[in-house]
Motif scaffolding. Structure first.
Motif, short mmCIF file in Angstrom:
data_model
loop_
_atom_site.label_atom_id
_atom_site.label_comp_id
_atom_site.label_asym_id
_atom_site.label_seq_id
_atom_site.Cartn_x
_atom_site.Cartn_y
_atom_site.Cartn_z
N ILE A 7 1.42 -2.24 4.44
CA ILE A 7 0.97 -3.31 5.33
C ILE A 7 1.91 -4.52 5.31
O ILE A 7 1.75 -5.43 6.10
CB ILE A 7 -0.46 -3.78 4.96
N ARG A 61 -6.39 -6.61 0.97
CA ARG A 61 -4.96 -6.32 0.81
C ARG A 61 -4.06 -7.20 1.66
O ARG A 61 -3.10 -7.80 1.17
CB ARG A 61 -4.72 -4.88 1.27
N CYS A 62 -4.34 -7.25 2.94
CA CYS A 62 -3.41 -7.96 3.83
C CYS A 62 -3.36 -9.46 3.53
O CYS A 62 -2.27 -10.00 3.38
CB CYS A 62 -3.76 -7.68 5.29
N PRO A 63 -4.52 -10.14 3.43
CA PRO A 63 -4.42 -11.57 3.08
C PRO A 63 -3.69 -11.78 1.75
O PRO A 63 -2.98 -12.78 1.59
CB PRO A 63 -5.88 -12.01 2.99
N THR A 106 -14.53 -7.23 9.45
CA THR A 106 -14.06 -5.92 8.98
C THR A 106 -14.76 -5.47 7.71
O THR A 106 -15.07 -6.27 6.83
CB THR A 106 -12.52 -5.96 8.78
N ARG A 119 0.87 -1.18 0.00
CA ARG A 119 0.00 0.00 0.00
C ARG A 119 0.91 1.22 0.00
O ARG A 119 1.92 1.24 0.70
CB ARG A 119 -0.89 -0.04 1.24
N CYS A 136 -5.78 -9.65 8.44
CA CYS A 136 -6.31 -8.29 8.47
C CYS A 136 -6.27 -7.79 9.91
O CYS A 136 -6.58 -8.52 10.84
CB CYS A 136 -7.77 -8.34 7.98
N TYR A 137 -5.86 -6.52 10.11
CA TYR A 137 -5.89 -5.98 11.47
C TYR A 137 -7.01 -4.96 11.64
O TYR A 137 -7.02 -4.19 12.59
CB TYR A 137 -4.53 -5.44 11.91
N GLY A 138 -7.94 -4.99 10.71
CA GLY A 138 -9.18 -4.24 10.91
C GLY A 138 -9.11 -2.76 10.65
O GLY A 138 -9.92 -1.99 11.17
N CYS A 139 -8.19 -2.31 9.79
CA CYS A 139 -8.02 -0.86 9.68
C CYS A 139 -9.21 -0.15 9.03
O CYS A 139 -9.37 1.04 9.19
CB CYS A 139 -6.69 -0.51 9.01
N PHE A 140 -10.04 -0.89 8.29
CA PHE A 140 -11.22 -0.25 7.71
C PHE A 140 -12.39 -0.15 8.70
O PHE A 140 -13.44 0.36 8.38
CB PHE A 140 -11.67 -0.98 6.44
N MET A 166 -15.26 -8.85 4.81
CA MET A 166 -14.15 -8.74 3.88
C MET A 166 -13.78 -10.07 3.25
O MET A 166 -13.17 -10.11 2.19
CB MET A 166 -12.93 -8.20 4.63
N CYS A 177 -10.94 -2.68 0.84
CA CYS A 177 -9.51 -2.58 0.54
C CYS A 177 -9.09 -3.66 -0.45
O CYS A 177 -7.90 -3.78 -0.75
CB CYS A 177 -8.70 -2.71 1.82
S1 SF4 Z 1 -5.94 -4.27 7.85
FE1 SF4 Z 1 -6.85 -2.77 6.53
S2 SF4 Z 1 -5.81 -3.02 4.58
FE2 SF4 Z 1 -5.37 -4.84 5.76
S3 SF4 Z 1 -6.93 -6.26 5.07
FE3 SF4 Z 1 -7.69 -5.26 6.89
S4 SF4 Z 1 -8.92 -3.56 6.18
FE4 SF4 Z 1 -7.63 -4.25 4.47
#
Ligand code: SF4
Ligand code: SF4
Lengths: 446, 99
Positions: free
Chosen positions: A169, B33-35, B26, A164, B41-45, B1, B30
């Motif tokens: 990330i 993205r993280c997977p 979550t 990103r 995912c750390y829940g940023c959304f 997600m 996005c």
């Molecule tokens: S932490 Fe944010 S960017 Fe990563 S998967 Fe979760 S919502 Fe998407």
């Protein structure tokens, strides 16, 4: 009134700097008595938020301190934690080349994106006589389009490697979650080749503008990688690690930071002010980096630097825009070198086990040294965190510089003086929102 | 997600690698993205609409042997005060500090 002997000038909200702040100047009997930068963006308490989190969490958390230089926060944090846990240290576990290459490559993307933003969108309008990039775009459409394309090339590195462009990330303690393939990196080469040429043209362009006279000799501080730590082919201009050096002869490991630098609270600002332990001010950033490490540039870029008027140390802060352009060329050049040398690591990360104690880490953020310190307990939980971003280190030195600058320009009326001061401040690319903060001008002439 | 993960063809990091993932609770957007980068995912959304955080936490506890303090930290990050995450982080806090 404005030409009388005593006056006060206030800039109540500085434009084209990141974050919010003000500047206050006191003049009595035609002498500038005081220049204060007032930072009123509230402190952001990141250090407190880190307490109680695990040693693996700072890269995700500190990335959020800045949208322009998140990689700097991530990697300074990682350096601090890994050095404590015995990774990449002389007697510890070595960090695989591929991971080191990816980190530097990612960081090149951040330098490009941040430097291009500052050179063209924040700083160039001053030299070309525009209020801002939008007004400038009306007459210099090609220039603005080139700047946007250059930034995009930097952002692409961040996306492919970091996952990103803003708040990557994919960065973790020990390495990455996933290492890109050679092919994924190689796909970026054509655009990076274009970027290097465009950046060279940009360096020649910015070197051709007129710079106000100003000659200063502050203490410069930067990182400088140890010669024997350099991988083959690297020239070792400081980015993601190094020892701490100054032009006054300091040359120590990062862990010696607290003995040589400290931060103090001043009433007029919510940002802490950095000083050397002997009380002196110092400057970090592109000029400091360049002046202390020009010998570490590849020959071709050193030649370019000489051609654009930076054969010697850069002591006129207005010329910092040229140094940023040279560093942008270097970042493209270095990215191409790193992609060519890339050796995809077998595992994207090495295992890092927590060690109780205190670790120090620093990297060269686009705006200068970014220092982090973490203390961990036996379980790997953070009990203390200290983050010293570049702008707070520069603030006292900027105030000193401005004092001289305002003195020399007192004949101007308040509006003209304010315009000049804002430009002078933008030389340092202060970025005030990073847990520390920035500008409004008030000048009191008594 | 999780839907975005399926659409993108990601391997489920929770199912396949046992990596804690907040994806099931979550907000999508996005593109997982993280997977896609082999991490949870750390829940940023922020929380999805009507997330079942308690059920996810129970699964993380049973299947991945996550402990309470880690569950607290997982739900208490960028959206610590979003009601669903706040409630869930508090449920895993020791009595003395759970006020
Ligand atoms: S932490 Fe944010 S960017 Fe990563 S998967 Fe979760 S919502 Fe998407
Ligand atoms: S990786 Fe996370 S978001 Fe994707 S399917 Fe698995 S649990 Fe859901």
């Amino acid at each position: 009134m404005s030409h009388s002997h005593d006056r006060t000038i206030s800039v109540e909200a500085l434009a084209r700097v990141e974050g919010e702040g003000a500047m206050h100047v006191e003049v009595a009997d035609g002498r500038v008595e005081q220049v204060q930068l007032r930072i009123y963006e509230p402190p952001r308490f990141f250090e407190a938020m880190l307490r109680g989190r695990t040693y693996l969490e700072p890269p995700d958390i500190t990335a959020r301190i800045c949208g322009i230089c998140p990689v700097a926060y991530q990697l300074s944090a990682i350096n601090a934690i890994e050095s404590l846990c015995g990774i990449g240290t002389p007697d510890g576990m070595p960090m695989p080349d591929g991971i080191r290459q990816l980190r530097r490559l990612l960081y090149c993307g951040e330098w490009i994106e941040s430097h291009v933003l500052h050179i063209f969108l924040l700083h160039a309008p001053d030299f070309l006589g525009y209020q801002g990039a939008i007004e400038m775009a009306a007459d210099h459409r090609d220039l603005v389009e080139m700047a946007l394309r250059l930034r995009k090339a930097g952002n692409q590195l961040l996306e492919v490697i970091g996952g990103r462009a803003i708040h990557p990330i994919n960065v973790r303690v020990g390495g990455f979650h996933r290492a890109p393939t050679r092919t994924e990196l190689q796909e970026m080469v054509p655009e990076l080749l274009w970027g290097r040429e465009a950046a060279i043209a940009a360096a020649r362009l910015v070197a051709g503008v007129e710079f106000p006279d100003l000659d200063q000799s502050p203490t410069f501080a930067s990182l400088r990688p140890e010669q024997d730590s350099l991988p083959p082919g690297a020239t070792g201009y400081p980015i993601e690690d190094g020892r701490l050096v100054t032009n006054s002869g300091l040359d120590v490991p990062i862990a010696a930071w607290p003995e040589h630098f400290h931060e103090e609270h001043v009433e007029h600002s919510t940002a802490l002010h950095g000083r050397m332990t002997d009380g002196g001010t110092y400057l970090v950033g592109p000029a400091a980096r360049f002046n202390l490490n020009a010998d570490r540039l590849p020959a071709e870029i050193a030649d370019l630097a000489a051609e654009v008027g930076c054969a010697e140390a850069v002591t006129n802060p207005f010329r910092s825009i040229v140094v940023r352009a040279i560093e942008t060329v270097y970042a493209f050049d270095e990215a191409l070198r790193l992609i060519d040398a890339y050796d995809r690591p077998e595992t994207p990360a090495v295992e890092v086990r927590p060690v109780a104690g205190t670790g120090h880490g620093a990297t060269e953020a686009p705006r200068g040294i970014l220092y982090h310190r973490y203390t961990l307990d036996e379980e790997g939980l953070i009990t203390d965190a200290v983050i010293v971003p570049p702008p707070s280190q520069n603030q006292p030195a900027i105030e000193e510089d401005l004092l001289e600058f305002v003195q020399a320009h007192l004949h101007l009326d308040d509006d003209a003086l304010q315009w000049q001061c804002e430009q002078a401040i933008r030389n340092y690319d202060p970025c005030i929102s990073c847990s520390t903060h920035f500008l409004d001008l008030t000048v009191r002439r008594r | 997600m999780c839907v975005e993960c399926k659409l993108r063809g990601n391997l489920c990091v929770a199912g396949a690698h046992g990596t804690p993932c907040l994806g099931p609770v979550t907000q999508a957007g996005c593109n997982a993205r993280c997977p896609a980068f082999d991490r949870g995912c750390y829940g940023c959304f922020g929380p999805a609409e009507s997330p079942n955080a308690a059920s996810l936490a129970a699964w993380l506890e049973e299947e991945l042997a996550m402990e309470h303090p880690d569950l607290v930290r997982l739900f208490r990050s960028f959206n610590a005060d979003a009601p669903a995450f706040r409630r869930e982080s508090r449920r895993h806090e020791p009595e003395e500090v759970a006020t």
